[in-house]
Design a protein around this motif. Sequence first.
Motif, PDB file in Angstrom:
ATOM      1  N   ASP A  63       1.124  -1.193   0.065  1.00 19.10           N
ATOM      2  CA  ASP A  63      -0.012   0.042  -0.005  1.00 19.10           C
ATOM      3  C   ASP A  63       0.901   1.302   0.093  1.00 19.10           C
ATOM      4  N   TYR A  64       1.743   1.154   0.876  1.00 15.55           N
ATOM      5  CA  TYR A  64       2.803   2.310   0.933  1.00 15.55           C
ATOM      6  C   TYR A  64       3.702   2.762  -0.504  1.00 15.55           C
ATOM      7  N   ASN A  65       3.845   1.644  -1.222  1.00 16.72           N
ATOM      8  CA  ASN A  65       4.570   1.762  -2.403  1.00 16.72           C
ATOM      9  C   ASN A  65       3.773   2.010  -3.585  1.00 16.72           C
ATOM     10  N   HIS A  66       2.566   1.485  -3.632  1.00 25.86           N
ATOM     11  CA  HIS A  66       1.909   1.393  -4.748  1.00 25.86           C
ATOM     12  C   HIS A  66       0.495   2.417  -4.754  1.00 25.86           C
ATOM     13  N   THR A  77       3.288   8.036  -6.050  1.00 26.34           N
ATOM     14  CA  THR A  77       3.592   6.946  -5.157  1.00 26.34           C
ATOM     15  C   THR A  77       4.963   6.569  -5.370  1.00 26.34           C
ATOM     16  N   SER A  78       5.641   5.905  -4.641  1.00 24.05           N
ATOM     17  CA  SER A  78       6.727   5.408  -4.655  1.00 24.05           C
ATOM     18  C   SER A  78       7.124   4.756  -6.125  1.00 24.05           C
ATOM     19  N   VAL A  79       6.381   3.710  -6.289  1.00 20.82           N
ATOM     20  CA  VAL A  79       6.281   2.959  -7.747  1.00 20.82           C
ATOM     21  C   VAL A  79       6.498   3.961  -8.925  1.00 20.82           C
ATOM     22  N   ALA A  80       5.257   5.113  -8.925  1.00 20.67           N
ATOM     23  CA  ALA A  80       5.246   5.848  -9.965  1.00 20.67           C
ATOM     24  C   ALA A  80       6.564   6.794 -10.282  1.00 20.67           C
ATOM     25  N   ALA A  81       6.984   7.192  -9.138  1.00 22.68           N
ATOM     26  CA  ALA A  81       8.363   7.890  -9.122  1.00 22.68           C
ATOM     27  C   ALA A  81       9.527   7.244  -9.589  1.00 22.68           C
ATOM     28  N   LEU A  82       9.646   5.807  -9.679  1.00 25.87           N
ATOM     29  CA  LEU A  82      10.658   5.286 -10.096  1.00 25.87           C
ATOM     30  C   LEU A  82      10.400   5.066 -11.621  1.00 25.87           C
ATOM     31  N   SER A  83       9.279   5.119 -12.292  1.00 20.40           N
ATOM     32  CA  SER A  83       9.085   4.808 -13.610  1.00 20.40           C
ATOM     33  C   SER A  83       9.365   6.069 -14.457  1.00 20.40           C
TER      34      SER A  83
END
Length: 83
Positions: A63-66, A77-83
């Motif tokens: 939940d925290y990352n996605h 989100t953390s995942v969106a920031a990495l892409s």
Amino acid sequence: MSHRLDAWCQDRGVTLAYIQHGEPPQNAYIERLNGSVRRELLDAYIFRTLDEVRRKALDCQHDYNHHRPHKSLGYRTSVAALS
């Protein structure tokens, strides 16, 4: 520090770095994460088994990352920031 932790670190070549006592701002990101985990996971649930803790911790991590937007990442989100 426990002797078991010390031995484990020595066996694996891990060097522990400590912040100064009473100086949590030296490691503010970890202090914030620790507080969030404490409030949102450990204080929020009663666990009966270690497997319950592991499952719920993985759910919270996902939940925290996605799903959770972060101000420091421009409300992504953390995942969106990495892409």
